[in-house]
Design a protein around this motif. Structure first.
Motif, PDB file in Angstrom:
ATOM      1  N   PHE A 136       3.232   1.461  -2.184  1.00 19.62           N
ATOM      2  CA  PHE A 136       2.544   0.168  -2.253  1.00 19.62           C
ATOM      3  C   PHE A 136       3.522  -0.993  -2.079  1.00 19.62           C
ATOM      4  O   PHE A 136       3.263  -1.909  -1.297  1.00 19.62           O
ATOM      5  N   LEU A 172       0.144  -7.406  -2.377  1.00 16.22           N
ATOM      6  CA  LEU A 172      -0.309  -6.221  -3.106  1.00 16.22           C
ATOM      7  C   LEU A 172      -1.752  -6.356  -3.567  1.00 16.22           C
ATOM      8  O   LEU A 172      -2.604  -5.523  -3.253  1.00 16.22           O
ATOM      9  N   ILE A 176      -3.224  -5.001   0.141  1.00 19.32           N
ATOM     10  CA  ILE A 176      -2.898  -3.580   0.207  1.00 19.32           C
ATOM     11  C   ILE A 176      -3.700  -2.743  -0.781  1.00 19.32           C
ATOM     12  O   ILE A 176      -4.270  -1.703  -0.415  1.00 19.32           O
ATOM     13  N   VAL A 177      -3.754  -3.167  -2.038  1.00 15.90           N
ATOM     14  CA  VAL A 177      -4.477  -2.378  -3.046  1.00 15.90           C
ATOM     15  C   VAL A 177      -5.965  -2.255  -2.727  1.00 15.90           C
ATOM     16  O   VAL A 177      -6.522  -1.139  -2.766  1.00 15.90           O
ATOM     17  N   ALA A 180      -6.398   0.112   0.229  1.00 17.57           N
ATOM     18  CA  ALA A 180      -6.042   1.480  -0.138  1.00 17.57           C
ATOM     19  C   ALA A 180      -7.136   2.130  -0.974  1.00 17.57           C
ATOM     20  O   ALA A 180      -7.407   3.333  -0.831  1.00 17.57           O
ATOM     21  N   ILE A 223      -2.641   5.309   0.923  1.00 17.27           N
ATOM     22  CA  ILE A 223      -1.562   4.323   0.993  1.00 17.27           C
ATOM     23  C   ILE A 223      -0.417   4.819   1.854  1.00 17.27           C
ATOM     24  O   ILE A 223       0.334   4.028   2.427  1.00 17.27           O
ATOM     25  N   GLY A 227       0.073   1.826   4.320  1.00 20.27           N
ATOM     26  CA  GLY A 227       1.344   1.123   4.167  1.00 20.27           C
ATOM     27  C   GLY A 227       2.387   1.533   5.168  1.00 20.27           C
ATOM     28  O   GLY A 227       3.549   1.154   5.033  1.00 20.27           O
TER      29      GLY A 227
END
Length: 548
Positions: A136, A172, A176-177, A180, A223, A227
């Motif tokens: 992450f 994040l 991304i979170v 994901a 992820i 990522g």
């Protein structure tokens, strides 16, 4: 004909899905990094780490923050790996010290090179608490650096590029979170496992015994791809049916590893106030990706006689076309995940995947790293164009002078220097040649692929090269560290130089950087620079093997 139609349809569906999310996701990321408000959970994080979210940083302070955060991450992950035997869910996992160093550097640098079997070398605790956490934060670091460079182009007569800690946290929590989480649910519905059950011993058809590990795979798989990380929960990576059980999950994983890099050009266009600039970068990335996909797919389809093409090293449940698509996309980004063994690709197919990495993280590159690498090539392109027509080169009103082109040239040279030096040493060092499965041109390709993968923070490998020795672990770790952070520091220095300039007005002599002509020049510079640098090595490796 059926395989061709199915392969083309798969690619068409992938491109359509990427096109659908390009504008909303790219626009959302632009909003994220220009928002003047802080979410409640973000303010809580800032208080915990004692960061003033309203303060901004010069490029030196920004770079120090990036390096400090990453070095601390390496140390903490190394300690987790070394002491995993006394931590929960150990399950007998163990790792040598040099392998632990390699692994810690690998995951923090977004490389995820694995010199160990995923299910045997690390415990579920380390996989989840150590490796997945770095999956992450490492792409969030690359995303933050890319945004800092864009701010350098947008802002005028200043010195501040933003706040690394704010950019990291926003990347994040807001990008991304959430993505994901959605990706993990989709993969779970597609059949990827997610459990903490004890290992299961089964009896094989031949009467032997095999131990099947479980684990929190779907969450790490999502992820891993999103990522552009690449580290597999299992040694077989995305060729393992627990990680990638069918054609649907295979397509989802390719989509995840491409979606943020291909959406960032939109973010760039919105932030600089000229969306045509974003389309230019997208055209550049897409052209390179399409060219390399065509080359690798053609090579694999025609690798062997018969309608099935070159199936060696590929999963029968996936086939040649999806394997070539995955290989091209994973080497075009900094992902390094594999659903087939690149060692078994044809000479030209494996060479195509290798050359895709040698271009740098450009087509479309990793999360953040692809955008800032493309902008570095854009700076180089306008400089070369300026020399051709005798005008002072500019990019978005910022003059490209001696300092800017020096930083750009150094950024471009870091990766080739690492690859060529360590490959050259490796071909004469017994510590390396003794680990090569093959000799001759293919042996050279094995070693060159390993150091290219490390220096580009990719992580994929030719499996015939056994790299789990103290020398190779430490030299590959060095390539990963320098290949990641030397360009980051140079890019931030370039951003600092650009942000100090006033934006010049557009005149009749300004080179348009949003036209199809510029896209063609953009692509040409990237290919020619890569070709001039690596063509002699490629001629001795995959090209010589293909012609033999």
């Amino acid at each position: 004909m059926g395989d061709t139609a199915s392969g083309l349809l798969t690619i068409a569906v992938l491109v359509a899905a990427l096109a659908v999310v390009h504008v909303p996701l790219g626009g959302w990321m632009a909003t994220v990094f220009t928002d003047t408000r802080h979410w409640r959970i973000e303010r809580l994080v800032y208080r915990l780490v004692r960061v003033d979210p309203w303060s901004e940083q010069r490029w030196v302070t920004y770079a120090v923050a990036v390096l400090a955060f990453s070095v601390v991450g390496i140390v903490l992950l190394f300690l987790l790996i070394v002491f995993q035997g006394v931590l929960p869910l150990a399950r007998g996992a163990s790792m040598n010290v040099d392998t632990a160093v390699n692994t810690a550097v690998s995951f923090v640098t977004n490389t995820n090179w694995q010199s160990y079997a995923g299910e045997a070398g690390t415990s579920p605790f380390v996989q989840t608490v150590g490796l997945t956490v770095q999956n992450f934060v490492s792409p969030a670091v690359g995303l933050a650096v890319a945004i800092a460079l864009v701010r350098g182009l947008v802002r005028s007569s200043g010195s501040d590029l933003g706040n690394f800690w704010v950019d990291l946290v926003r990347g994040l929590f807001r990008v991304i979170v959430p993505l994901a989480l959605v990706g993990a649910v989709v993969l779970l519905l597609g059949g990827v496992i997610q459990n903490l059950t004890a290992p299961t011993t089964i009896t094989t058809l031949s009467g032997g015994h095999q131990v099947l590990q479980g684990g929190l795979v779907a969450s790490q798989e999502a992820i891993k791809e999103l990522g552009t990380n690449g580290g597999g929960y299992f040694n077989a990576n995305s060729a393992h049916p627990f990680e990638n059980p069918n054609a649907f999950t295979n397509l989802v994983e390719v989509f995840l590893l491409l979606v943020i890099p291909f959406s960032l050009p939109r973010t760039y266009g919105v932030m600089v106030g000229d969306r045509r600039q974003g389309w230019t970068v997208l055209g550049f990335m897409g052209t390179l990706w399409a060219l390399m996909l065509t080359a690798v797919t053609w090579s694999e389809v025609h690798a062997a006689a018969g309608p099935l093409g070159g199936l060696e090293g590929k999963e029968l449940r996936l086939g040649v076309w999806p394997s070539a698509l995955f290989a091209t996309s994973t080497t075009a980004t900094s992902t390094g995940a594999v659903n087939s063994m690149h060692e078994s690709f044809s000479a030209l197919g494996g060479g195509g995947a290798l050359f895709t990495m040698m271009l740098g993280e450009l087509s479309p590159g990793g999360v953040g790293t692809g955008l800032y690498s493309a902008l570095v090539v854009a700076v180089l392109t306008v400089f070369i164009a300026g020399l051709m027509v005798g005008r002072t080169p500019e990019l978005l009103g910022k003059q490209i002078g001696r300092r800017e082109i020096t930083l750009t040239a150094l950024t471009v040279l870091v990766m080739p220097f690492l690859v060529l030096v360590f490959t050259g040493i490796g071909m004469v060092a017994p510590l390396v040649t003794s680990q090569m499965l093959a000799t001759g041109p293919h042996g050279l390709t094995e070693v060159m692929y390993a150091y290219t993968s490390a220096a580009n923070n990719n992580g994929s490998a030719f499996a015939g090269f056994s790299a789990d020795t103290p020398y190779t672990n430490l030299t590959l770790a060095l390539c990963m560290f320098v290949g990641r952070f030397a360009p980051i520091v140079l890019v931030l220095a370039l951003a600092g130089s650009l942000v100090a300039q006033r934006r010049r007005p557009v005149t009749a002599g300004t080179l348009p950087t949003h036209s199809p002509t510029f896209v063609g020049l953009f692509v040409g510079v990237a290919v020619i620079v890569g070709g001039l640098t690596f063509f002699p090595s490629l001629a001795l490796g995959p090209l010589a093997e293909a012609l033999s």
